[in-house]
Design a protein around this motif. Sequence first.
Motif: not given
Length: 313
Positions: A193-204, A38-43, A206-213
């Motif tokens: 556990x870092x909320x800023x990492x969580x928010x960054x991941x969720x708002x990215x 669900x992520x990408x290499x630029x993370x 290029x991140x497909x994690x929140x898209x249907x698989x």
Amino acid sequence: MLHEVNFPSFNERDTVYGWIYVPAAEPKGIVQLIHGFGEHSRRYLHMISTFVEEGYIVAADDHVGHGKTALENNTWGDWGDKGFHTMMEDEHRLHDLTVKMYPDLPYFLFGHSMGSFIVRDYITKYGDELAGVTICGTLGVWPNLKENLDYLQKLMDDGKGKEADPLVPAKMMGWMFRRCPEGASIGNEWICADPFVQKDHAADPFDAFSRPCLNQSFYYFGQMMEYITGEEWAKKVPAGLPIYNIAGDQDPVGQFGTGVMQTTNWLIDTGHDVETMLYPGYRHEIHNYRDLKEIVEDGILDFMDEHLTKEEE
């Protein structure tokens, strides 16, 4: 120097997009970075920059159904129709492309989460080409795997392979929220556990994690997990390949250390050289904690530098 590259996927449909980062110095080796589900290499830009600064060429791509590859092919969550080895074979194609550009250098892999599963698949077929591998955030036996594969098989038999059943993500991955006292308000709290990492991941974007698989893609994922489980898998890995197995001991993917050690023990019991490091108190993305990422990167560099020396002997 940065090369943007692309190549045909093993799935015979998509074009895979990748990048080769080259230090402004004589390179001492190559490390191929393989990202997770669900992520990408630029993370991994911090890690990539660190490795380049230390003299390593870094090769990385975005898997089919992920990141720029998904964006350019309009295939979010769709891995194609060629089976669970697709991402592994794509990573080998990137390996061959990179070696053609920069031959005769020791070659390492780093894979995080699903990237570690892809590495574990890769080394059963191509491990003899490598100087060493780091698997990060891996696990042992995937919980309820047979039950979920049976469920997915039924969906596919019913002609729903190209659909995305909303129940599948929770069935496959819902167990990862154990020991997240803040709950699951975003849905990715298990990563860090870092909320800023969580928010960054969720708002990215290029991140497909929140898209249907797609159901078929989840089925391939489960088949990959079957393939890399147990001593049967470990026996296929070249005995002389150095392996560095790292995770946080509060990583639910690694089953709070027990799954990480399960993988290590499969390898040790079949005669392999494995170094294992568990970081106390940290969850899945040990490379994204501000107080830990440099320590994690230094450990990977020490492992690669050690085996660079052995390559030269």
